[in-house]
Design a protein around this motif. Structure first.
Motif, PDB file in Angstrom:
ATOM      1  N   ALA A   1      -7.523  40.669   6.743  1.00 35.25           N
ATOM      2  CA  ALA A   1      -7.595  40.402   8.185  1.00 35.25           C
ATOM      3  C   ALA A   1      -6.238  40.604   8.828  1.00 35.25           C
ATOM      4  N   GLY A   2      -6.235  41.242   9.986  1.00 32.38           N
ATOM      5  CA  GLY A   2      -4.999  41.378  10.741  1.00 32.38           C
ATOM      6  C   GLY A   2      -4.138  42.543  10.328  1.00 32.38           C
ATOM      7  N   LEU A   3      -4.611  43.377   9.419  1.00 25.47           N
ATOM      8  CA  LEU A   3      -3.823  44.564   9.057  1.00 25.47           C
ATOM      9  C   LEU A   3      -4.682  45.817   9.251  1.00 25.47           C
ATOM     10  N   TYR A   4      -4.174  46.727  10.058  1.00 26.84           N
ATOM     11  CA  TYR A   4      -4.869  47.981  10.312  1.00 26.84           C
ATOM     12  C   TYR A   4      -3.910  49.146  10.098  1.00 26.84           C
TER      13      TYR A   4
END
Lengths: 612, 612
Positions: free
Chosen positions: B63-66
């Motif tokens: 979550a929170g990393l793209y």
């Protein structure tokens, strides 16, 4: 004159020798003779000229971390002649203690008492209130008011207040319905340790600004010890969000661009303010932010609530930057922080907010942070981060305003003590009469020494890109009308791919021409994609629209001309093969608009149904 | 035709409506009607078209990393049409377990047994041997041989071997003379944890390559499921060096540019190899790397020891890139890894090494890593990272070569078991006769499924910049001959500041012209510095030379012309004010050389002593 020619002759000889040395295969040119001395001299020059600065130098540095100083990196803001720096993401604890991040960069967290899953306390309370307001139409007027008040106060609640509201409303863990712990602060920085011994605690930087503050002394020197000047940095920042939501808007690692513009606190005018003074933009000053009021369209020069010219200038520049990229003018506003939102030291703060599917969201903050950051880093490091103003003639000064001094003296004599508010400590200090004596002295000073104020525009690059996606996205029906096609209306300046090149059908001759056009576009620096898949031209146009390519070049059976199709209007013109690169270059550089081009070249009939 | 026009008419109406909506102040354009649907559609498109990819998606994501996929970032290698990606520095442990970094990315460390200070074991042993060889001229021939052998073997010593040598030579902690611990492996990655619960261990990436491997499936799809293709990434990498030495050469955080070029292992030819085949460069093949032998100048097309064309092509491209920046051709060589240096899976590896004051130092590695990385990430994640070759007609295939199968069968029958070397497990597996049966079967297959090989050029940007500093740095005497002045001979293409603009003396008229020239240069995209300090023009030239500015423009008392001075020759020409920007632009873009310009414009006499 004779002498000078001789001297130059000598220099030239030396230069030629050096050039010859470099050409000869066995030589080591400038570093054969005395390697140690060469390296020392080079290193001194690199550091003296700020090509590199040992990272966190004012704190004694950290082995293995260096900053690239102004001349060492490409320019960021050519227009402003800013000094760009490039500092490491790894930051030793002491810097983030000075900035306050170790103590205060926290969100309030609650834990599922059984599973240990973590949640942001304010998010749970917000969700609860929103859900109640949305789905319980029969709430009493009082209850509605109460829930709305909670939502408005959310950011200001203490841990205790948040905890008691969560208990009062019976909020439980959303996934399991288990009870929740009391809220407690969770630091959002990623922690690590630097070096093999584990004795230097470090964090991944939560913002890029500190890298500029700790380098202030070198940057000020690099700028010829003159104010004002600005330094900029683009880089990664890291925040260990408790539970990232809102998909692409809340990243744990993201790109920030921060500008620190240092000014004399006694003169915050800006020489280029006149260039933005007539811009009209949507503003949302502090006093308008109450129920029933809305944003107002204001001429920047008339926006009296903006604290100073430099702040106003950057509001204007941010507006120009965002709209140039393609952010809609009507969905961009500048909202002033209310007093309770700002840090105590801040003089004024405005957020650029963009309206998207999540509502109005902040993407740029523009703050006058006064002298706080430089003072804090001065104190912690013991290195004065100050500027000097040399007087043309010495001035007589008093250390304290006479009236103020007399008041302090009176208080000390009557009460035996007096309280001082020390800004950077954020607390009051008590001074007793036996600690000080007050007398009137006048000194002659040759210069004024002061801590500069900093105006900081801070741009969330990832967010801006996301908002650009939202403002550029639309759908339109295909020809048959049975399908919706996606399109990004990226302006040529931001479109990642500028052109696509298609041979109309599979044919070696058309393919050769198309490949040649693609090569010439590449040579002209225009990023393009060549597509010779056997798909219909209609399908290929749809695919190119879907990734926002503004111009599609199709090589059809006409021997010396091609068509160029514009994405949004779907208009096509016919252009000579020899002119296609220069036409595209002009369109992409903004030298000519599609309208200009369309007037000049014959239009080509739209696709026939047979093409689909 | 009629029908098509009607359709387009309808589409245009829709577009106009959308444009009007955007212009109207109260509207939310494309996201008013159904926000959820708009956002879902947008998000789907962004992910489908690889604008964003959830980071480490094949491992379930974090979550929170793209990642920013190919169309979402600016182009890096336009010429090669590479797909550029931008992945986070924060990397979950599972990825770095797959790559082998958690287990093997270590250096051997020893500790001062009293103070706990850490040292790299091989560095201490190396320093000891070097010091002995340098300062003890009366060493026996045997001893000299022994020490040289230790130096040559240094990289291959086991912890036990290193430890026993340290004991044998009586090496102690250099700062305190205290005894040292036995060597033990220290992992060089910075560790942290992702998320609030502390349950997802993570590291700062030690290289950027893994970000590309984990995205292989999306990149292959983005490229139309075709091989070969290349993906590139520039970004920060982190290594917690035990004791960084060599100043600017060994950083704990540095910029890497890595290219992963995926090819069919059965066809490693490269269509553009012919473009580099005639380059002559210094090469140091494996078999030449023994005492008394040296680098050889080879035509790339004749360098038979380079494993394949694609590897050779990238050697050529790296050579062109480095020399274009200003790295000296004679101080750049390509050294092949010896068998013992390479990972067991690597097919071949060449390092670009640059001679500097520290000797020959690696700055680029170009390796054929075969299928190792994709296989390792496939196995750990359970997501097949493979390519497909569709056959035009089905083919008959056998699972195993017939001869090999018969040998295995014979071994199983005689010994009851057989050993297999499993590449990605890096160990042998024993198969017993009751586990398998061997029979001859022929299957019809419609496609070939295989793991692509990867050729990886990996460029250390910080090192390249440092070597550029060394190769560009020289000193020359000032006019009086009593001082050495520092100069960087940066080529115009890399010089951070391209021009300086000086008014000859303090004079409002000259200053106005100079400021105007500076403005026009900025408008033309030329980074320049304006300097109106009262220093002599000689001092200002020296200062501009010291930061490597190639051209200095001086506004003197001639009303309509200025002088342009070239840094290394100190030659000056006289140019009309109206032409100065275009002359500088041509020089900087490489359209014309200084020689071209000097022939065209009148030369200006060198500085007179009065100017100094």
């Amino acid at each position: 004159m004779d002498d000078s020619t001789k001297q130059d002759g000598k220099t030239l000889d030396l230069l030629e020798k050096s050039a010859t040395e470099q050409a000869s295969s066995s030589s080591n040119s400038d570093c054969t003779e005395n390697i140690e001395e060469f390296r020392k001299n080079l290193a001194q020059t690199l550091e003296a000229k700020s090509f590199y600065i040992p990272s966190f130098k004012i704190y004694g540095g950290v082995a293995g971390l260096y900053d690239y100083g102004p001349p060492g990196v490409k320019h960021f803001a050519l227009e402003e002649n800013m000094l760009e720096v490039d500092c490491p993401c790894l930051t030793p604890e002491v810097v983030l203690k000075a900035s306050g991040h170790v103590e205060k960069f926290t969100d309030l967290m609650v834990k599922d008492e059984i599973t240990g899953t973590c949640y942001r306390a304010d998010h749970l309370l917000k969700d609860f209130c929103m859900e109640k307001l949305d789905n319980n139409k029969d709430l009493s007027v009082d209850k509605v008011q109460e829930l709305k008040l909670v939502l408005a106060m959310l950011d200001d609640f203490s841990p205790e207040q948040l905890g008691s509201k969560i208990k009062e409303y019976g909020i439980v863990a959303p996934d399991t319905k288990n009870p929740l712990s009391d809220p407690y602060p969770f630091n959002l920085m990623f922690q690590t340790s630097i070096g093999p011994s584990g004795t230097i605690p470090g964090y991944m930087r939560p913002e890029t600004a500190q890298g500029i503050f700790v380098n202030f002394k070198d940057l000020y020197y690099y700028n010829g010890n003159k104010l004002p000047f600005a330094a900029a940095q683009i880089g990664q920042a890291f925040r260990n969000e408790i539970s990232p939501r809102q998909g692409l808007l809340r990243f744990r690692e993201f790109t920030l661009a921060e500008i620190e513009h240092f000014v004399d606190p006694e003169d915050k005018s800006h020489p280029k303010f006149s260039e933005v003074v007539d811009l009209e933009l949507l503003m949302f000053p502090r006093e308008e932010q109450m129920p029933g009021k809305d944003t107002v369209k204001l001429r920047l020069g008339d926006a009296g609530t903006v604290n100073n010219e430099t702040l106003g200038y950057f509001i204007g520049r941010v507006y120009l930057f965002l709209t140039l990229l393609g952010i809609s003018k009507e969905r961009l506003r500048f909202r002033q922080h209310c007093a309770h939102e700002m840090a105590h030291y801040a003089a004024d703060c405005w957020d650029a907010e963009i309206k998207c599917s999540y509502g109005w969201m902040e993407c740029v903050g523009i703050a006058d942070r006064s002298a706080f950051d430089l003072r804090a880093n001065s104190e912690k490091s013991g290195t004065p981060l100050v500027a000097h103003e040399k007087f043309s003639a010495p001035k007589e000064v008093e250390a304290m305003d006479e009236k103020e001094a007399m008041e302090v003296k009176a208080a000390l004599e009557s009460k035996g003590k007096v309280e001082f508010q020390v800004c950077t400590l954020e607390k009051a200090v008590t001074i007793k009469s036996n600690m000080v004596s007050i007398s009137k002295e006048i000194k002659k000073e040759h210069q004024r020494v002061f801590t500069p104020s900093v105006i900081e525009p801070s741009l969330g690059i990832g967010r801006i890109i996301y908002f650009l996606f939202e403002h550029s996205f639309y759908t339109r029906p295909n020809k048959a009308g049975d399908e919706q096609l996606n399109v990004f209306r990226f302006l040529p300046v931001v479109a990642p791919t500028k052109c696509t090149v298609f041979p109309l059908v599979k044919d070696p001759e058309l393919e050769a021409v198309a490949r040649q056009i693609s090569k010439s576009l590449t040579a002209a620096g225009i990023y393009n994609k060549y597509d010779d898949t056997g798909n219909t031209i209609g399908k290929r146009y749809a695919r190119t629209d879907e990734v926002g390519v503004p111009f599609a070049i199709t090589v059809d059976h006409t021997p010396t001309t091609v068509t160029i199709r514009e994405r949004d209007s779907k208009d096509q013109i016919r252009v000579k093969v020899t002119e296609v690169v220069s036409v595209c270059k002009d369109l992409i550089d903004g030298v000519r608009t599609w309208e200009d081009i369309r007037r000049q070249y014959p239009s080509h009939p739209r696709m026939s149904p047979a093409d689909e």
